[in-house]
Design a protein around this motif. Structure first.
Motif, PDB file in Angstrom:
ATOM      1  N   TRP A  34       0.824  -1.207   0.000  1.00 34.10           N
ATOM      2  CA  TRP A  34       0.000   0.000   0.000  1.00 34.10           C
ATOM      3  C   TRP A  34       0.865   1.268   0.000  1.00 34.10           C
ATOM      4  CZ3 TRP A  34      -3.284  -2.328   4.522  1.00 34.10           C
ATOM      5  CH2 TRP A  34      -4.191  -3.256   3.994  1.00 34.10           C
ATOM      6  N   SER A  35       1.953   1.241   0.770  1.00 28.72           N
ATOM      7  CA  SER A  35       2.846   2.408   0.822  1.00 28.72           C
ATOM      8  C   SER A  35       3.472   2.676  -0.540  1.00 28.72           C
ATOM      9  CB  SER A  35       3.946   2.179   1.861  1.00 28.72           C
ATOM     10  OG  SER A  35       3.415   2.134   3.167  1.00 28.72           O
ATOM     11  N   ARG A  36       3.908   1.605  -1.212  1.00 24.09           N
ATOM     12  CA  ARG A  36       4.513   1.753  -2.540  1.00 24.09           C
ATOM     13  C   ARG A  36       3.533   2.369  -3.532  1.00 24.09           C
ATOM     14  NH1 ARG A  36       3.655  -1.910  -6.422  1.00 24.09           N
ATOM     15  NH2 ARG A  36       3.450  -3.684  -4.972  1.00 24.09           N
ATOM     16  N   GLY A  68      -5.465  -5.183 -10.398  1.00 21.06           N
ATOM     17  CA  GLY A  68      -4.240  -5.907 -10.112  1.00 21.06           C
ATOM     18  C   GLY A  68      -2.988  -5.303 -10.704  1.00 21.06           C
ATOM     19  N   ARG A  69      -3.081  -4.756 -11.911  1.00 24.58           N
ATOM     20  CA  ARG A  69      -1.888  -4.190 -12.543  1.00 24.58           C
ATOM     21  C   ARG A  69      -1.379  -2.968 -11.789  1.00 24.58           C
ATOM     22  NH1 ARG A  69      -1.088  -6.999 -17.119  1.00 24.58           N
ATOM     23  NH2 ARG A  69      -2.923  -7.874 -18.141  1.00 24.58           N
ATOM     24  N   ILE A  70      -2.286  -2.218 -11.170  1.00 20.24           N
ATOM     25  CA  ILE A  70      -1.867  -1.075 -10.368  1.00 20.24           C
ATOM     26  C   ILE A  70      -1.172  -1.560  -9.109  1.00 20.24           C
ATOM     27  CG2 ILE A  70      -2.652   0.967  -9.111  1.00 20.24           C
ATOM     28  CD1 ILE A  70      -5.032   1.098 -11.052  1.00 20.24           C
ATOM     29  N   THR A  76       7.148   0.323  -8.982  1.00 16.79           N
ATOM     30  CA  THR A  76       8.190  -0.705  -9.079  1.00 16.79           C
ATOM     31  C   THR A  76       9.295  -0.338 -10.053  1.00 16.79           C
ATOM     32  OG1 THR A  76       7.017  -1.873 -10.858  1.00 16.79           O
ATOM     33  CG2 THR A  76       6.499  -2.510  -8.582  1.00 16.79           C
ATOM     34  N   LYS A  77       9.093   0.737 -10.810  1.00 17.91           N
ATOM     35  CA  LYS A  77      10.042   1.164 -11.855  1.00 17.91           C
ATOM     36  C   LYS A  77      10.185   0.133 -12.968  1.00 17.91           C
ATOM     37  CE  LYS A  77      12.775   4.331  -9.024  1.00 17.91           C
ATOM     38  NZ  LYS A  77      11.831   4.374  -7.917  1.00 17.91           N
TER      39      LYS A  77
END
Length: 773
Positions: A34-36, A68-70, A76-77
């Motif tokens: 969640w933080s990412r 899911g893709r989000i 994640t770069k």
């Protein structure tokens, strides 16, 4: 994650946890995820710290579930798109343009995007090709090329999204399109849907003639009901094609003044223009209910409003943060800023309020909730427009005069008139099978609960197995609040106890407040009559739905488990569309599965394919030949030959050839061969093959067999690959409300009978595998 079900922890670790290239974890908990995501999606904001905290609070405790893709990609770069699916550009009717579009499709799928295509623009089979002195091969021949391309990308190790192909109901090749997937192994990478117009539906109702034409040239006339029946027969027996009410989609489109829609994403919840993209997320309604299972139970309107408003802002930021496979897709997304905020956990939320899914009360309550969500979503988008500006193609007069916008509350329309609006369309209900499992096994999307309880057998590190019960979120909450011995009230209903009309009523109730579309599967009993089955689609059209997808288990679409549902003596429990229930006796009824007890006979010639496998530790390539037979209209593997010039391989390859061929020739479901081989680990170590770790040469052979089974249509295409760390099974025993039956099929990932059809997607109730079709 300690407070949620173990399956939620496993889903997070398998699909959404950020890991290094060597598979080592970078995140210790779901809170890290969640933080990412919150940090990445607050990047476009001026006050990043404020919105990072707001977005974290939004994601916290699963109140809002981005697609899911989000979850897996944001922050994640990695070079990935955060959009789930795309509709590709219109295909001009010339060879050069056709293959330009094929290239665009390949580039999009390489990044994992599912794609939709309208093949109605291609001239029919037999039409003259001017200047060439030849006849056209027709759109289906080019669909075969797309299908082959998709299989090639998949076999190269890329994660593949699904493909959707649409064709208008007046195209001269529509009958071939309807029947295309009845040929064994053909177009297995596609879902098919017919674009049905209002004129056609009126012609069906009036039993009028219907013309098939292309660019003004008439090819054939037939009765509209004849064509309608062909569509219905195909989906009754083969589950395809689907039906899209395309005029309704275009007439109610907020962007009616600047785009025409001719296709959808693969699950149908996003009708999109050429190069359109779908960006999805869902409000978890189970987290909005105060005083669950009490007479005072109700939704927290204040919390719901705040969650929706923050979710709209988060999703709007994704448009700016995401990558896009093609520049045309980026331009389309940023010009219209289309988003699709939906719901999940509806069935559980209704249960928590003491309401039976599909009832009059459920329809009324659903309308109230969806009305509030729509109101908050549009007001939020108008507020963001006041701050950041409207979407570039916004035009006040035509936008405000659209059918859907005219139905908004007066003060909402006034806010749009004053501020403009940030997002052209804001709502959609998407499949949420896997993220619903992640969120503590809540009910998926707007679907009813499939099963309240089932058992999975988890393989432990010491080789033993531990039986683990998986229960629905609402059921666990009820037991915690009311006690384990408290009898379940009658509002605990699952998918097996609902009639098709109840499914349709709930779909129509939600659609009323959604500006895009929704993904919903209407589960039908196996022995529903053909006439009653047809009436489901007519009811969907008459009640305002934008499309219709059904699932009727049979020997083509899925096998029935050993435990079959008991026939009820109450006719109201099985009255499809208010007609007397009777077992059909027409020629379109599919028969039962035949389990083989003696080897199949070998024909004189067999179709087959040879694969070349290079193993890093071997001096010579291994050649694997798989030959197939056609049985009951389905292509299936019959024999295998494994050859190598390496003499060290001779004995075991001969043994493996004979054993696997013997299994194939016994018939039945032989997909377990794949899983058994892929589970073999070499104690000396495996090898990296095309960027993926394969634990042994035998596992690599299993992967080749799996690829072949997928390509011939014997197995569905898995969305995710890799070696599972556990084995899972679903018990075919009764749950607390009734038997788990008839809709469960074998999962291609874990091999267990846990695969259900929900919201147009295959979802495994055991291991969490999900593939949207």
């Amino acid at each position: 994650m300690s407070s949620v079900a173990p399956i939620s922890q496993q889903i997070w670790d398998m699909k959404y946890r950020h890991k290094s290239a060597d598979a080592s974890a970078k995140e210790k908990s779901i809170e890290d995820t969640w933080s990412r995501v919150a940090k990445a999606l607050a990047e476009p904001e001026k006050n990043k710290a404020k919105w990072e905290k707001r977005f974290y609070d939004l994601l916290k405790d699963y109140k809002f579930l981005p697609a899911g893709r989000i979850l897996s990609g944001a922050g994640t770069k990695r070079k990935v798109t955060l959009f789930n699916c795309f509709v590709m550009g219109n295909i001009p009717d010339d060879m050069s343009s056709i293959f330009d579009n094929l290239k665009e499709a390949a580039l999009t799928m390489q990044q994992g995007g599912g794609i939709g295509y309208n093949f109605s623009t291609l001239r029919p089979k037999g039409a003259p090709v001017h200047g060439m002195g030849s006849d056209a091969s027709g759109p289906l021949s080019f669909m075969d090329v797309w299908d082959s391309m998709c299989r090639t990308i998949m076999s190269a190790g890329s994660r593949r999204g699904a493909m959707m192909a649409t064709m208008r109901c007046d195209h001269p090749d529509i009958l071939d399109f309807i029947k295309a997937k009845q040929d064994p192994g053909r177009l297995r990478m596609f879902n098919l849907s017919v674009l049905v117009t209002d004129a056609f539906m009126n012609a069906v109702k009036q039993d009028e003639a219907w013309e098939l034409s292309f660019e003004g040239t008439h090819y054939r006339t037939l009765q509209a009901r004849e064509l309608w029946d062909e569509i219905m027969r195909a989906t009754y027996a083969f589950a395809e094609p689907g039906v899209i009410f395309i005029d309704r989609i275009n007439n109610r489109n907020n962007l009616h003044y600047c785009e025409t829609i001719t296709s959808t994403n693969p699950c149908g919840e996003q009708p999109l223009p050429p190069y359109g993209a779908c960006l999805l997320g869902s409000v978890n309604l189970t987290k909005m209910i105060n005083d669950p299972f009490e007479k005072t139970a109700e939704i927290d309107v204040t919390q719901l409003d705040q969650v929706v408003r923050d979710a709209i802002r988060l999703m709007d930021n994704v448009v700016d943060v995401s990558g896009y496979p093609l520049s045309e897709q980026a331009h389309e997304a940023k010009a219209k800023r289309r988003i699709g905020l939906g719901i999940t956990g509806l069935a559980d939320a209704l249960i928590m309020c003491g309401i039976k899914y599909g009832s009059d009360e459920a329809v009324k309550q659903t309308r109230d909730w969806m009305s509030q969500i729509r109101r908050s979503a549009y007001l939020a988008s108008a507020d963001i427009a006041a701050e950041k500006g409207s979407f570039p193609l916004y035009e006040e007069e035509p936008y405000l005069n659209g059918q859907t916008i005219q139905e908004l509350d007066k003060d909402v329309r006034s806010a749009i008139k004053k501020n403009g609006i940030r997002n052209a369309l804001v709502t959609s209900v998407a499949p949420t099978g896997t993220i619903s499992l992640l969120a503590d096994n809540i009910s998926s999307g707007l679907e009813p609960v499939f099963s309240f309880s089932y058992t999975r057998n988890v393989l432990m590190p010491d080789g033993s197995r531990k039986a683990e019960e998986v229960t629905d979120y609402a059921l666990r909450l009820y037991r915690r609040l009311k006690g384990n011995d408290a009898p379940l009230p009658d509002y605990f209903v699952d998918a097996q106890t609902l009639t098709p009309p109840e499914h349709v009523r709930m779909q129509a109730a939600v659609q009323e407040y959604i500006d895009s579309s929704i993904s919903k599967t209407i589960n039908c009993p196996e022995d529903i009559s053909f006439e009653n089955f047809k009436n489901i689609y007519m009811q969907a059209y008459d009640t305002g739905c934008k499309g219709c997808t059904t699932y009727r288990p049979n020997d083509v679409t899925g096998a029935v488990l050993e435990v079959k549902p008991e026939k009820s003596n109450d006719p109201q429990e099985s009255l499809p569309l208010n007609e007397p229930f009777s077992k059909p006796e027409d020629s379109f009824e599919a028969g039962g599965i035949v389990y083989m007890t003696k080897p199949l006979d070998r024909p004189g010639t067999l179709p087959g394919q040879t694969y070349k496998l290079r193993w890093p530790e071997s001096n010579h390539a291994i050649y694997i030949t798989l030959n197939d037979i056609i049985q009951d209209g389905r292509r299936r593997p019959f024999e295998i030959f494994i050859n190598s010039k390496n003499v060290e391989h001779f004995a075991w390859t001969v043994a493996l050839t004979r054993m696997i061929s013997a299994v194939f020739r016994r018939g039945g479901d032989v997909s377990f061969v794949v899983e058994e081989l892929k589970a073999v680990f070499d104690p000396r170590g495996g090898a990296w093959v095309k960027g993926k770790y394969v634990p042994s040469l035998l596992a690599a052979i299993g992967g080749m067999i799996e690829t072949h089974m997928i390509q011939i249509g014997f197995l569905p295409t898995p969305e995710i690959t890799g070696d599972d760390v556990e084995e899972v099974s679903v018990a075919a025993s009764s749950n607390e409300r009734g038997p788990l039956h008839s809709l469960l099929r074998q999962c291609p990932q874990c091999g267990e009978a846990g695969l259900i059809k929900s919201e147009g997607c295959d979802t495994c109730t055991s291991c969490g595998y999900s593939k949207c079709s």
